[in-house]
Design a protein around this motif. Structure first.
Motif, PDB file in Angstrom:
ATOM      1  N   LEU A  25      12.383  16.887 -12.170  1.00  0.00           N
ATOM      2  CA  LEU A  25      12.414  17.408 -10.818  1.00  0.00           C
ATOM      3  C   LEU A  25      12.152  16.278  -9.823  1.00  0.00           C
ATOM      4  O   LEU A  25      11.343  15.381 -10.086  1.00  0.00           O
ATOM      5  N   PRO A  26      12.808  16.294  -8.670  1.00  0.00           N
ATOM      6  CA  PRO A  26      12.584  15.226  -7.694  1.00  0.00           C
ATOM      7  C   PRO A  26      11.221  15.365  -7.021  1.00  0.00           C
ATOM      8  O   PRO A  26      10.654  16.463  -6.955  1.00  0.00           O
ATOM      9  N   THR A  27      10.728  14.249  -6.511  1.00  0.00           N
ATOM     10  CA  THR A  27       9.578  14.339  -5.615  1.00  0.00           C
ATOM     11  C   THR A  27      10.083  14.845  -4.261  1.00  0.00           C
ATOM     12  O   THR A  27      11.193  14.522  -3.831  1.00  0.00           O
ATOM     13  N   VAL A  28       9.277  15.664  -3.591  1.00  0.00           N
ATOM     14  CA  VAL A  28       9.706  16.361  -2.379  1.00  0.00           C
ATOM     15  C   VAL A  28       8.672  16.172  -1.280  1.00  0.00           C
ATOM     16  O   VAL A  28       7.459  16.242  -1.533  1.00  0.00           O
ATOM     17  N   THR A  29       9.144  15.938  -0.066  1.00  0.00           N
ATOM     18  CA  THR A  29       8.284  15.984   1.121  1.00  0.00           C
ATOM     19  C   THR A  29       8.759  17.116   2.009  1.00  0.00           C
ATOM     20  O   THR A  29       9.939  17.171   2.382  1.00  0.00           O
ATOM     21  N   ALA A 127      19.072  16.929  -5.370  1.00  0.00           N
ATOM     22  CA  ALA A 127      18.642  16.084  -6.482  1.00  0.00           C
ATOM     23  C   ALA A 127      19.793  15.734  -7.414  1.00  0.00           C
ATOM     24  O   ALA A 127      19.759  14.697  -8.085  1.00  0.00           O
ATOM     25  N   LEU A 128      20.826  16.580  -7.454  1.00  0.00           N
ATOM     26  CA  LEU A 128      21.994  16.341  -8.307  1.00  0.00           C
ATOM     27  C   LEU A 128      23.107  15.629  -7.559  1.00  0.00           C
ATOM     28  O   LEU A 128      23.763  14.736  -8.103  1.00  0.00           O
ATOM     29  N   LEU A 129      23.333  16.050  -6.326  1.00  0.00           N
ATOM     30  CA  LEU A 129      24.395  15.518  -5.466  1.00  0.00           C
ATOM     31  C   LEU A 129      23.732  14.995  -4.199  1.00  0.00           C
ATOM     32  O   LEU A 129      23.497  15.749  -3.251  1.00  0.00           O
ATOM     33  N   PRO A 130      23.384  13.726  -4.142  1.00  0.00           N
ATOM     34  CA  PRO A 130      22.500  13.234  -3.064  1.00  0.00           C
ATOM     35  C   PRO A 130      23.094  13.278  -1.661  1.00  0.00           C
ATOM     36  O   PRO A 130      22.366  13.050  -0.699  1.00  0.00           O
ATOM     37  N   GLU A 131      24.385  13.586  -1.517  1.00  0.00           N
ATOM     38  CA  GLU A 131      24.961  13.756  -0.186  1.00  0.00           C
ATOM     39  C   GLU A 131      24.819  15.193   0.321  1.00  0.00           C
ATOM     40  O   GLU A 131      25.256  15.507   1.430  1.00  0.00           O
ATOM     41  N   THR A 196      18.404  14.594   0.848  1.00  0.00           N
ATOM     42  CA  THR A 196      17.662  13.487   0.260  1.00  0.00           C
ATOM     43  C   THR A 196      17.171  12.534   1.353  1.00  0.00           C
ATOM     44  O   THR A 196      17.779  12.429   2.420  1.00  0.00           O
ATOM     45  N   ARG A 197      16.100  11.835   1.052  1.00  0.00           N
ATOM     46  CA  ARG A 197      15.615  10.822   1.992  1.00  0.00           C
ATOM     47  C   ARG A 197      16.664   9.716   2.155  1.00  0.00           C
ATOM     48  O   ARG A 197      16.890   9.217   3.273  1.00  0.00           O
TER      49      ARG A 197
END
Length: 441
Positions: A25-29, A127-131, A196-197
Protein backbone atom coordinates in the motif's frame (compact mmCIF):
# COMPACT_ATOMS: atom_id res chain seq x y z
CA UNK A 1 9.67 13.05 -16.00
CA UNK A 2 8.91 9.35 -15.66
CA UNK A 3 7.02 8.48 -12.46
CA UNK A 4 8.96 6.70 -9.72
CA UNK A 5 6.45 3.81 -9.70
CA UNK A 6 3.44 2.40 -11.49
CA UNK A 7 2.44 2.13 -15.13
CA UNK A 8 -0.03 3.67 -17.58
CA UNK A 9 -2.96 2.69 -19.80
CA UNK A 10 -4.23 3.88 -23.20
CA UNK A 11 -6.34 7.02 -23.06
CA UNK A 12 -8.41 7.15 -19.88
CA UNK A 13 -8.84 3.38 -19.55
CA UNK A 14 -8.51 3.05 -15.78
CA UNK A 15 -11.03 0.21 -16.02
CA UNK A 16 -8.18 -2.00 -17.25
CA UNK A 17 -6.93 -1.93 -13.63
CA UNK A 18 -10.33 -2.63 -12.04
CA UNK A 19 -9.17 -5.85 -10.37
CA UNK A 20 -5.66 -4.74 -9.41
CA UNK A 21 -4.50 -3.76 -5.93
CA UNK A 22 -1.28 -1.99 -4.94
CA UNK A 23 1.26 -4.07 -3.06
CA UNK A 24 2.58 -2.63 -0.87
CA UNK A 25 0.00 0.00 0.00
CA UNK A 26 1.29 3.52 -0.72
CA UNK A 27 2.13 6.01 1.97
CA UNK A 28 -0.62 8.66 2.05
CA UNK A 29 -0.88 12.27 3.21
CA UNK A 30 -4.37 13.63 3.82
CA UNK A 31 -4.43 17.44 3.51
CA UNK A 32 -7.43 18.94 5.30
CA UNK A 33 -8.28 22.53 4.34
CA UNK A 34 -9.60 24.53 7.31
CA UNK A 35 -11.01 27.95 8.18
CA UNK A 36 -12.77 28.56 11.50
CA UNK A 37 -14.83 25.35 11.58
CA UNK A 38 -13.67 23.69 14.81
CA UNK A 39 -16.67 21.37 15.17
CA UNK A 40 -16.55 20.22 11.56
CA UNK A 41 -12.78 19.71 11.77
CA UNK A 42 -13.14 17.59 14.91
CA UNK A 43 -15.67 15.37 13.10
CA UNK A 44 -13.40 14.99 10.06
CA UNK A 45 -10.32 14.19 12.16
CA UNK A 46 -12.36 11.64 14.11
CA UNK A 47 -13.41 10.04 10.83
CA UNK A 48 -9.82 9.96 9.62
CA UNK A 49 -8.76 8.24 12.83
CA UNK A 50 -11.26 5.45 12.00
CA UNK A 51 -9.96 4.73 8.50
CA UNK A 52 -9.30 1.09 7.61
CA UNK A 53 -5.85 2.13 6.38
CA UNK A 54 -2.61 1.34 8.23
CA UNK A 55 -1.94 4.22 10.60
CA UNK A 56 1.81 3.97 10.05
CA UNK A 57 1.27 4.66 6.34
CA UNK A 58 -1.04 7.66 6.70
CA UNK A 59 -0.13 11.24 7.62
CA UNK A 60 -2.72 13.96 8.31
CA UNK A 61 -1.92 17.65 7.74
CA UNK A 62 -4.42 20.38 8.65
CA UNK A 63 -3.88 23.49 6.49
CA UNK A 64 -5.41 26.60 8.10
CA UNK A 65 -6.34 29.50 5.81
CA UNK A 66 -5.79 32.24 8.41
CA UNK A 67 -8.29 31.50 11.18
CA UNK A 68 -8.29 34.04 14.02
CA UNK A 69 -7.59 31.20 16.47
CA UNK A 70 -5.47 28.20 15.55
CA UNK A 71 -7.45 24.95 15.59
CA UNK A 72 -6.80 22.24 18.14
CA UNK A 73 -5.46 19.10 16.52
CA UNK A 74 -4.70 15.79 18.21
CA UNK A 75 -1.22 14.38 18.67
CA UNK A 76 0.21 13.05 15.45
CA UNK A 77 -1.69 15.53 13.23
CA UNK A 78 0.43 18.30 11.74
CA UNK A 79 -0.79 21.89 11.49
CA UNK A 80 0.33 24.54 9.01
CA UNK A 81 -1.10 28.06 8.83
CA UNK A 82 -1.10 31.08 6.52
CA UNK A 83 -2.32 34.61 7.17
CA UNK A 84 -5.87 35.60 6.34
CA UNK A 85 -5.82 37.39 2.98
CA UNK A 86 -9.14 36.25 1.55
CA UNK A 87 -10.40 32.86 0.44
CA UNK A 88 -7.11 31.20 -0.51
CA UNK A 89 -7.94 27.52 -0.73
CA UNK A 90 -5.40 27.01 -3.53
CA UNK A 91 -2.55 28.55 -1.56
CA UNK A 92 -3.37 26.73 1.65
CA UNK A 93 -3.62 23.34 -0.11
CA UNK A 94 -0.21 24.00 -1.66
CA UNK A 95 1.08 24.88 1.80
CA UNK A 96 -0.26 21.63 3.20
CA UNK A 97 1.51 19.68 0.47
CA UNK A 98 4.87 21.18 1.48
CA UNK A 99 4.61 19.15 4.70
CA UNK A 100 3.46 15.95 2.97
CA UNK A 101 5.56 12.78 3.25
CA UNK A 102 3.15 10.44 1.44
CA UNK A 103 3.42 9.12 -2.11
CA UNK A 104 -0.31 9.80 -2.60
CA UNK A 105 -2.15 12.97 -1.58
CA UNK A 106 -5.80 13.00 -0.46
CA UNK A 107 -7.49 16.39 -0.21
CA UNK A 108 -10.48 17.00 2.04
CA UNK A 109 -12.23 20.09 3.36
CA UNK A 110 -12.67 20.37 7.11
CA UNK A 111 -16.44 20.02 6.77
CA UNK A 112 -16.23 16.86 4.64
CA UNK A 113 -15.90 13.68 6.72
CA UNK A 114 -14.85 10.41 5.05
CA UNK A 115 -16.33 6.97 5.65
CA UNK A 116 -13.87 4.33 6.95
CA UNK A 117 -12.86 2.94 3.53
CA UNK A 118 -12.35 6.33 1.90
CA UNK A 119 -8.55 6.62 1.94
CA UNK A 120 -8.00 3.04 0.76
CA UNK A 121 -10.45 3.40 -2.13
CA UNK A 122 -9.28 6.85 -3.22
CA UNK A 123 -5.59 5.89 -3.31
CA UNK A 124 -5.84 2.52 -5.10
CA UNK A 125 -5.74 3.83 -8.67
CA UNK A 126 -3.12 6.57 -8.13
CA UNK A 127 -0.84 3.93 -6.57
CA UNK A 128 -1.19 1.80 -9.72
CA UNK A 129 -1.50 4.52 -12.37
CA UNK A 130 0.41 7.55 -11.05
CA UNK A 131 -1.21 9.99 -13.51
CA UNK A 132 -4.64 9.28 -12.02
CA UNK A 133 -6.75 11.96 -10.37
CA UNK A 134 -9.56 10.36 -8.39
CA UNK A 135 -12.63 12.16 -7.10
CA UNK A 136 -14.81 10.71 -4.37
CA UNK A 137 -18.54 10.81 -3.89
CA UNK A 138 -19.41 13.88 -1.83
CA UNK A 139 -22.71 13.39 -0.09
CA UNK A 140 -24.55 15.93 2.06
CA UNK A 141 -26.16 15.73 5.51
CA UNK A 142 -27.25 17.93 8.40
CA UNK A 143 -24.59 17.05 10.95
CA UNK A 144 -24.50 20.10 13.25
CA UNK A 145 -26.50 18.41 16.00
CA UNK A 146 -24.64 15.10 15.83
CA UNK A 147 -21.75 14.16 18.17
CA UNK A 148 -18.46 14.80 16.37
CA UNK A 149 -17.22 11.29 17.22
CA UNK A 150 -20.37 9.52 15.96
CA UNK A 151 -19.66 7.09 13.08
CA UNK A 152 -20.09 9.15 9.94
CA UNK A 153 -21.21 6.12 7.96
CA UNK A 154 -24.20 5.93 10.31
CA UNK A 155 -25.13 9.56 11.03
CA UNK A 156 -24.54 10.66 7.44
CA UNK A 157 -27.23 8.48 5.83
CA UNK A 158 -29.57 9.04 8.77
CA UNK A 159 -29.46 12.81 8.23
CA UNK A 160 -28.93 12.91 4.49
CA UNK A 161 -29.71 15.81 2.15
CA UNK A 162 -30.14 15.68 -1.63
CA UNK A 163 -27.00 15.17 -3.69
CA UNK A 164 -26.22 17.69 -6.47
CA UNK A 165 -28.15 16.27 -9.43
CA UNK A 166 -25.81 17.78 -12.05
CA UNK A 167 -22.84 15.99 -10.53
CA UNK A 168 -24.54 12.62 -10.12
CA UNK A 169 -25.85 12.79 -13.68
CA UNK A 170 -22.39 13.63 -15.02
CA UNK A 171 -20.81 10.64 -13.28
CA UNK A 172 -23.53 8.35 -14.58
CA UNK A 173 -23.33 9.72 -18.13
CA UNK A 174 -19.53 9.39 -18.24
CA UNK A 175 -19.47 5.97 -16.54
CA UNK A 176 -17.64 7.39 -13.51
CA UNK A 177 -15.45 9.54 -15.79
CA UNK A 178 -14.23 6.60 -17.86
CA UNK A 179 -15.52 8.62 -20.83
CA UNK A 180 -13.77 11.80 -19.71
CA UNK A 181 -12.94 14.65 -22.06
CA UNK A 182 -11.39 18.10 -21.80
CA UNK A 183 -14.54 19.45 -20.12
CA UNK A 184 -14.53 16.81 -17.38
CA UNK A 185 -12.46 19.03 -15.11
CA UNK A 186 -15.87 20.33 -13.89
CA UNK A 187 -16.45 17.06 -12.07
CA UNK A 188 -13.23 17.11 -10.03
CA UNK A 189 -14.20 18.79 -6.76
CA UNK A 190 -11.63 20.17 -4.36
CA UNK A 191 -13.40 18.87 -1.26
CA UNK A 192 -12.67 15.23 -2.14
CA UNK A 193 -9.91 14.42 -4.63
CA UNK A 194 -6.60 12.54 -4.68
CA UNK A 195 -3.46 12.18 -6.81
CA UNK A 196 0.16 11.16 -6.41
CA UNK A 197 2.62 13.64 -4.98
CA UNK A 198 4.72 13.13 -8.11
CA UNK A 199 1.86 14.15 -10.40
CA UNK A 200 0.85 17.10 -8.21
CA UNK A 201 4.38 18.43 -8.64
CA UNK A 202 4.31 17.74 -12.40
CA UNK A 203 1.11 19.78 -12.71
CA UNK A 204 2.65 22.59 -10.71
CA UNK A 205 0.28 22.77 -7.74
CA UNK A 206 -2.87 24.86 -7.56
CA UNK A 207 -3.05 28.37 -9.01
CA UNK A 208 -2.71 30.75 -6.07
CA UNK A 209 -4.19 33.70 -7.96
CA UNK A 210 -7.66 32.39 -7.01
CA UNK A 211 -8.78 34.34 -3.94
CA UNK A 212 -12.58 33.93 -4.03
CA UNK A 213 -14.70 30.84 -3.53
CA UNK A 214 -14.41 28.18 -6.22
CA UNK A 215 -12.60 27.62 -9.50
CA UNK A 216 -9.13 26.71 -8.27
CA UNK A 217 -9.92 22.98 -8.32
CA UNK A 218 -11.34 23.12 -11.86
CA UNK A 219 -8.39 25.08 -13.24
CA UNK A 220 -5.98 22.60 -11.63
CA UNK A 221 -7.91 19.62 -12.99
CA UNK A 222 -7.90 21.14 -16.49
CA UNK A 223 -4.11 21.50 -16.38
CA UNK A 224 -3.85 17.94 -15.10
CA UNK A 225 -5.92 16.62 -18.00
CA UNK A 226 -3.84 18.51 -20.55
CA UNK A 227 -0.61 16.87 -19.39
CA UNK A 228 -2.05 13.37 -19.32
CA UNK A 229 -4.20 12.88 -16.23
CA UNK A 230 -6.43 9.83 -15.97
CA UNK A 231 -9.75 10.90 -14.41
CA UNK A 232 -11.74 8.45 -12.30
CA UNK A 233 -14.75 8.88 -10.05
CA UNK A 234 -14.75 6.44 -7.13
CA UNK A 235 -18.41 6.17 -6.08
CA UNK A 236 -17.77 3.95 -3.06
CA UNK A 237 -15.27 6.46 -1.61
CA UNK A 238 -17.87 8.49 0.27
CA UNK A 239 -17.24 11.70 2.21
CA UNK A 240 -20.10 13.55 3.97
CA UNK A 241 -20.33 17.32 3.68
CA UNK A 242 -21.98 19.08 6.61
CA UNK A 243 -24.89 20.99 5.06
CA UNK A 244 -26.21 21.43 1.50
CA UNK A 245 -24.12 22.11 -1.57
CA UNK A 246 -22.83 25.63 -2.23
CA UNK A 247 -25.90 26.82 -4.15
CA UNK A 248 -28.14 25.71 -1.30
CA UNK A 249 -26.04 27.59 1.26
CA UNK A 250 -26.20 30.92 -0.58
CA UNK A 251 -29.52 32.54 0.35
CA UNK A 252 -28.65 35.81 -1.45
CA UNK A 253 -29.40 35.11 -5.12
CA UNK A 254 -27.58 38.20 -6.40
CA UNK A 255 -24.45 37.35 -4.45
CA UNK A 256 -24.57 33.77 -5.71
CA UNK A 257 -24.78 35.06 -9.28
CA UNK A 258 -21.94 37.51 -8.70
CA UNK A 259 -19.63 34.84 -7.32
CA UNK A 260 -20.54 32.48 -10.11
CA UNK A 261 -19.75 35.12 -12.72
CA UNK A 262 -16.39 35.92 -11.11
CA UNK A 263 -15.45 32.26 -11.30
CA UNK A 264 -16.71 31.79 -14.86
CA UNK A 265 -14.87 34.84 -16.21
CA UNK A 266 -11.62 33.79 -14.56
CA UNK A 267 -11.91 30.27 -15.94
CA UNK A 268 -12.74 31.63 -19.41
CA UNK A 269 -9.32 33.27 -19.34
CA UNK A 270 -7.48 30.21 -18.06
CA UNK A 271 -9.29 27.31 -19.79
CA UNK A 272 -9.42 27.91 -23.58
CA UNK A 273 -11.67 24.99 -24.58
CA UNK A 274 -15.15 25.10 -26.10
CA UNK A 275 -17.78 25.41 -23.39
CA UNK A 276 -15.40 27.25 -21.05
CA UNK A 277 -14.14 30.20 -23.09
CA UNK A 278 -16.13 32.82 -24.94
CA UNK A 279 -17.32 32.13 -28.46
CA UNK A 280 -15.93 35.30 -30.03
CA UNK A 281 -13.20 36.71 -27.80
CA UNK A 282 -9.75 35.24 -28.37
CA UNK A 283 -8.28 33.36 -25.43
CA UNK A 284 -4.74 33.98 -24.14
CA UNK A 285 -3.91 30.38 -25.09
CA UNK A 286 -5.06 28.95 -28.42
CA UNK A 287 -6.91 25.66 -28.46
CA UNK A 288 -5.27 24.65 -31.77
CA UNK A 289 -1.84 25.74 -33.03
CA UNK A 290 -0.59 25.12 -36.58
CA UNK A 291 3.19 25.02 -36.92
CA UNK A 292 5.25 25.44 -40.10
CA UNK A 293 8.98 24.82 -39.88
CA UNK A 294 11.45 25.64 -42.66
CA UNK A 295 11.92 28.51 -45.08
CA UNK A 296 9.42 28.75 -47.94
CA UNK A 297 8.29 31.25 -50.56
CA UNK A 298 6.56 34.26 -48.98
CA UNK A 299 3.52 33.85 -51.21
CA UNK A 300 3.13 30.17 -50.33
CA UNK A 301 3.37 30.96 -46.62
CA UNK A 302 0.80 33.76 -46.90
CA UNK A 303 -1.76 31.59 -48.70
CA UNK A 304 -1.19 28.80 -46.20
CA UNK A 305 -1.61 31.08 -43.17
CA UNK A 306 -4.63 32.84 -44.65
CA UNK A 307 -6.39 29.59 -45.55
CA UNK A 308 -5.72 28.07 -42.15
CA UNK A 309 -7.12 31.06 -40.28
CA UNK A 310 -10.13 31.22 -42.59
CA UNK A 311 -10.91 27.60 -41.73
CA UNK A 312 -9.94 27.89 -38.03
CA UNK A 313 -10.34 31.55 -37.07
CA UNK A 314 -9.50 31.02 -33.39
CA UNK A 315 -6.32 29.06 -34.03
CA UNK A 316 -2.70 30.22 -33.72
CA UNK A 317 -0.24 29.84 -36.60
CA UNK A 318 3.42 29.52 -35.64
CA UNK A 319 6.10 30.14 -38.28
CA UNK A 320 9.79 29.38 -38.11
CA UNK A 321 10.40 32.12 -40.70
CA UNK A 322 8.26 35.04 -41.81
CA UNK A 323 5.98 35.83 -38.87
CA UNK A 324 7.54 39.29 -38.65
CA UNK A 325 6.39 40.20 -42.19
CA UNK A 326 4.26 43.41 -42.33
CA UNK A 327 1.30 41.53 -43.78
CA UNK A 328 0.87 39.75 -40.40
CA UNK A 329 1.65 42.72 -38.16
CA UNK A 330 -1.96 43.41 -37.14
CA UNK A 331 -2.86 39.76 -36.52
CA UNK A 332 -1.97 38.42 -33.04
CA UNK A 333 -2.73 34.89 -34.22
CA UNK A 334 0.43 34.72 -36.38
CA UNK A 335 3.57 34.33 -34.28
CA UNK A 336 7.11 33.03 -34.44
CA UNK A 337 7.77 29.58 -33.06
CA UNK A 338 8.73 29.98 -29.42
CA UNK A 339 9.27 26.92 -27.20
CA UNK A 340 8.36 29.09 -24.20
CA UNK A 341 4.88 29.89 -25.52
CA UNK A 342 1.92 28.28 -23.73
CA UNK A 343 1.19 24.90 -25.29
CA UNK A 344 -2.06 24.53 -27.20
CA UNK A 345 -4.37 21.57 -26.59
CA UNK A 346 -3.71 20.38 -30.16
CA UNK A 347 -0.59 21.12 -32.20
CA UNK A 348 -0.67 20.53 -35.97
CA UNK A 349 2.75 20.19 -37.59
CA UNK A 350 2.64 20.96 -41.32
CA UNK A 351 4.92 19.10 -43.73
CA UNK A 352 5.01 22.18 -46.00
CA UNK A 353 2.67 25.10 -46.90
CA UNK A 354 -0.79 23.69 -47.56
CA UNK A 355 -4.39 24.65 -48.11
CA UNK A 356 -6.60 23.01 -45.53
CA UNK A 357 -10.37 23.00 -45.18
CA UNK A 358 -12.28 22.45 -41.96
CA UNK A 359 -14.80 20.33 -43.87
CA UNK A 360 -14.94 16.53 -44.01
CA UNK A 361 -15.14 16.22 -40.25
CA UNK A 362 -11.68 17.60 -39.54
CA UNK A 363 -12.86 20.19 -37.01
CA UNK A 364 -14.71 17.52 -35.05
CA UNK A 365 -11.77 15.12 -35.10
CA UNK A 366 -9.43 17.85 -33.84
CA UNK A 367 -11.95 18.82 -31.17
CA UNK A 368 -12.01 15.23 -29.86
CA UNK A 369 -8.29 14.56 -30.20
CA UNK A 370 -6.86 13.18 -26.99
CA UNK A 371 -10.29 12.61 -25.47
CA UNK A 372 -11.97 9.79 -27.40
CA UNK A 373 -10.36 7.16 -29.61
CA UNK A 374 -7.40 9.11 -30.99
CA UNK A 375 -4.38 10.87 -29.55
CA UNK A 376 -2.77 11.80 -32.86
CA UNK A 377 -4.18 12.32 -36.36
CA UNK A 378 -2.55 12.20 -39.80
CA UNK A 379 -4.14 14.62 -42.28
CA UNK A 380 -3.95 13.19 -45.80
CA UNK A 381 -4.77 14.52 -49.27
CA UNK A 382 -6.89 12.56 -51.76
CA UNK A 383 -3.64 11.71 -53.54
CA UNK A 384 -2.48 9.95 -50.38
CA UNK A 385 0.13 12.50 -49.32
CA UNK A 386 0.49 13.16 -45.59
CA UNK A 387 0.14 16.94 -45.28
CA UNK A 388 0.19 17.38 -41.51
CA UNK A 389 0.17 15.51 -38.25
CA UNK A 390 -2.02 16.70 -35.38
CA UNK A 391 -0.91 15.75 -31.89
CA UNK A 392 -2.79 16.36 -28.66
CA UNK A 393 -0.81 17.86 -25.83
CA UNK A 394 -1.85 14.84 -23.74
CA UNK A 395 -0.16 12.61 -26.29
CA UNK A 396 3.05 14.65 -26.36
CA UNK A 397 3.27 14.68 -22.58
CA UNK A 398 2.59 10.96 -22.21
CA UNK A 399 5.01 10.00 -24.98
CA UNK A 400 7.73 12.02 -23.25
CA UNK A 401 6.86 10.39 -19.94
CA UNK A 402 6.43 6.74 -20.93
CA UNK A 403 8.01 6.28 -24.37
CA UNK A 404 6.54 3.29 -26.21
CA UNK A 405 4.53 2.30 -23.14
CA UNK A 406 2.24 5.29 -23.69
CA UNK A 407 0.18 3.25 -26.19
CA UNK A 408 -0.63 6.32 -28.27
CA UNK A 409 -3.62 5.87 -30.61
CA UNK A 410 -3.02 7.26 -34.12
CA UNK A 411 -5.80 7.90 -36.63
CA UNK A 412 -6.00 9.24 -40.18
CA UNK A 413 -8.37 11.49 -42.12
CA UNK A 414 -8.47 12.23 -45.84
CA UNK A 415 -9.56 15.78 -46.73
CA UNK A 416 -10.95 16.34 -50.22
CA UNK A 417 -10.02 20.03 -50.40
CA UNK A 418 -6.60 19.76 -48.80
CA UNK A 419 -3.43 19.92 -50.88
CA UNK A 420 0.18 21.04 -50.82
CA UNK A 421 0.86 24.43 -52.37
CA UNK A 422 3.17 24.79 -55.34
CA UNK A 423 6.53 26.41 -54.61
CA UNK A 424 5.40 29.80 -56.01
CA UNK A 425 1.58 30.08 -56.05
CA UNK A 426 -0.18 33.03 -57.65
CA UNK A 427 -1.59 35.19 -54.84
CA UNK A 428 -3.62 37.69 -56.91
CA UNK A 429 -6.31 35.21 -58.09
CA UNK A 430 -6.39 33.69 -54.60
CA UNK A 431 -7.14 36.97 -52.80
CA UNK A 432 -9.32 38.21 -55.67
CA UNK A 433 -11.49 35.15 -55.51
CA UNK A 434 -11.48 34.56 -59.26
CA UNK A 435 -8.88 31.84 -59.43
CA UNK A 436 -9.34 28.17 -58.64
CA UNK A 437 -6.84 25.76 -57.05
CA UNK A 438 -4.96 25.40 -60.35
CA UNK A 439 -3.17 28.67 -59.50
CA UNK A 440 -2.05 27.19 -56.17
CA UNK A 441 -1.18 23.53 -56.63
Amino acid sequence: MRPPFGTTVPGNRWDLMSDAAPDPLPTVTVVVTYFEQPGELARTLSALARQDYPADRMQVVVADDGSAVAPDVPAGVELVRQEDRGFRAAAVRNLGVTRATGDVLCFLDADTSPEPGYVRRMTRLPALLPETVTVGRRRHAELAEQPVDAPIETVGPANGLPEPAWLAEAYERSRDLLDADDRSYRYVIGAAFACTRWFFDEIGGLDESFDEYGGEDWEWAHRAWQIGAIFAHVPDAVAWHDGPEWAGRMADHEERVRRGNVQTLLLAEKIPVDGSRGTGVLSPVADIAFRLRGRFDDAAVFVCVDALLAAFPRARVELEHGAEAPVYAADPRVVSIDPASPAARVEVDLVRPIVLSADDGLAGRLRALGTADEDELEIVSVEGDVLARAVSRRSRERRARWGDEAAVRVGSITIDEAFALRAHPRVEPYVGGWGGPDHLR
